[in-house]
Design a protein around this motif. Structure first.
Motif, PDB file in Angstrom:
ATOM      1  N   GLN A 143       0.829  -1.201   0.000  1.00  0.00           N
ATOM      2  CA  GLN A 143       0.000   0.000   0.000  1.00  0.00           C
ATOM      3  C   GLN A 143       0.865   1.253   0.000  1.00  0.00           C
ATOM      4  N   ASP A 146       2.075   1.890  -3.408  1.00  0.00           N
ATOM      5  CA  ASP A 146       0.978   2.479  -4.195  1.00  0.00           C
ATOM      6  C   ASP A 146       0.822   3.962  -3.875  1.00  0.00           C
ATOM      7  N   ASP A 147       0.880   4.301  -2.588  1.00  0.00           N
ATOM      8  CA  ASP A 147       0.745   5.705  -2.179  1.00  0.00           C
ATOM      9  C   ASP A 147       1.905   6.549  -2.705  1.00  0.00           C
ATOM     10  N   TYR A 149       3.585   5.942  -5.396  1.00  0.00           N
ATOM     11  CA  TYR A 149       3.354   6.092  -6.829  1.00  0.00           C
ATOM     12  C   TYR A 149       2.337   7.200  -7.092  1.00  0.00           C
ATOM     13  N   GLU A 150       1.236   7.163  -6.342  1.00  0.00           N
ATOM     14  CA  GLU A 150       0.193   8.178  -6.515  1.00  0.00           C
ATOM     15  C   GLU A 150       0.713   9.583  -6.215  1.00  0.00           C
ATOM     16  N   ALA A 151       1.643   9.698  -5.263  1.00  0.00           N
ATOM     17  CA  ALA A 151       2.208  10.999  -4.891  1.00  0.00           C
ATOM     18  C   ALA A 151       3.346  11.431  -5.817  1.00  0.00           C
ATOM     19  N   GLY A 152       3.717  10.576  -6.762  1.00  0.00           N
ATOM     20  CA  GLY A 152       4.746  10.930  -7.724  1.00  0.00           C
ATOM     21  C   GLY A 152       6.174  10.643  -7.294  1.00  0.00           C
ATOM     22  N   ARG A 155       7.874   5.559 -10.117  1.00  0.00           N
ATOM     23  CA  ARG A 155       7.250   5.351 -11.412  1.00  0.00           C
ATOM     24  C   ARG A 155       6.848   3.881 -11.562  1.00  0.00           C
ATOM     25  N   ALA A 156       6.151   3.595 -12.645  1.00  0.00           N
ATOM     26  CA  ALA A 156       5.604   2.255 -12.873  1.00  0.00           C
ATOM     27  C   ALA A 156       6.673   1.171 -12.899  1.00  0.00           C
ATOM     28  N   TYR A 159       6.894  -1.383 -10.125  1.00  0.00           N
ATOM     29  CA  TYR A 159       5.992  -2.537 -10.121  1.00  0.00           C
ATOM     30  C   TYR A 159       6.511  -3.658 -11.020  1.00  0.00           C
TER      31      TYR A 159
END
Length: 194
Positions: A143, A146-147, A149-152, A155-156, A159
């Motif tokens: 998680q 993921d957070d 990644y969402e906050a920048g 990067r992908a 994953y």
């Protein structure tokens, strides 16, 4: 393949984690792989090595002198490498590994995971990296990623560099698959190291 297993050395864990380590060691041996581990006899580290050997597999243990001095070295290892310190230990394990499997563990396991994960993310290696987490211990970490990644903050490619599994069969399927080369962009390299 030489599979490096990162796992717990704590003595105060539930028996299910020790059984998981033993099951992984047995499966590793049955599939004809060699275990690379932290070279200690305690907890999951000891369980995975003992089960590997009990099932006909070969083990390589890598342990710093400070842990040899407190008599927890796995002297039954087919090859036991004694290093000066923890950094040399990780480097020796890395150098001998064709793939990495992370079992539930503590901060030492996390340190090993993050070093190998970061190296794969920035293209230093393309060896498989798999987490085996049947009971969701690492769910908060997933998680957090993921957070981030969402906050920048990442990067992908982060994953693409790792596989999350819940069974030994699934974990070994990922370990034995042809590794996909991670080729981050210049932008991703800068952000991953910055």
């Amino acid at each position: 393949m030489n599979i490096c297993v990162f796992c717990a050395s704590s003595l105060k864990i539930d028996q299910k984690y020790l059984q998981l380590a033993a099951d992984v060691g047995a499966e590793l041996a049955h599939r004809g792989h060699t275990l690379v581990s932290g070279g200690a006899t305690v907890s999951c580290m000891g369980a995975v090595a003992a089960a590997t050997r009990a099932n006909g597999g070969r083990t390589i243990g890598v342990i710093p002198q400070v842990l040899v001095d407190i008599e927890i070295a796995d002297t039954d290892s087919d090859e036991l490498i004694v290093t000066e310190g923890m950094r040399e230990r990780k480097a020796a394990m890395d150098a001998r590994a064709d793939a990495f499997l992370v079992l539930p563990g503590g901060i030492g396991t996390l340190e090993e995971l993050f070093e190998i994960w970061t190296a794969r993310t920035i293209g230093i290696h393309d060896r498989p990296l798999v987490i085996l987490d049947p009971w969701g211990l690492y769910a908060p970490l997933r998680q957090l990623i993921d957070d981030m990644y969402e906050a920048g903050f990442t990067r992908a490619v982060v994953y693409d560099a790792i596989s999350w599994t819940t069974t030994a069969e699934e974990a070994f399927a990922h370990l034995e698959a042809t590794p996909k080369r991670v080729r981050p962009s210049v932008e991703e390299l800068g952000e991953a190291t910055g």
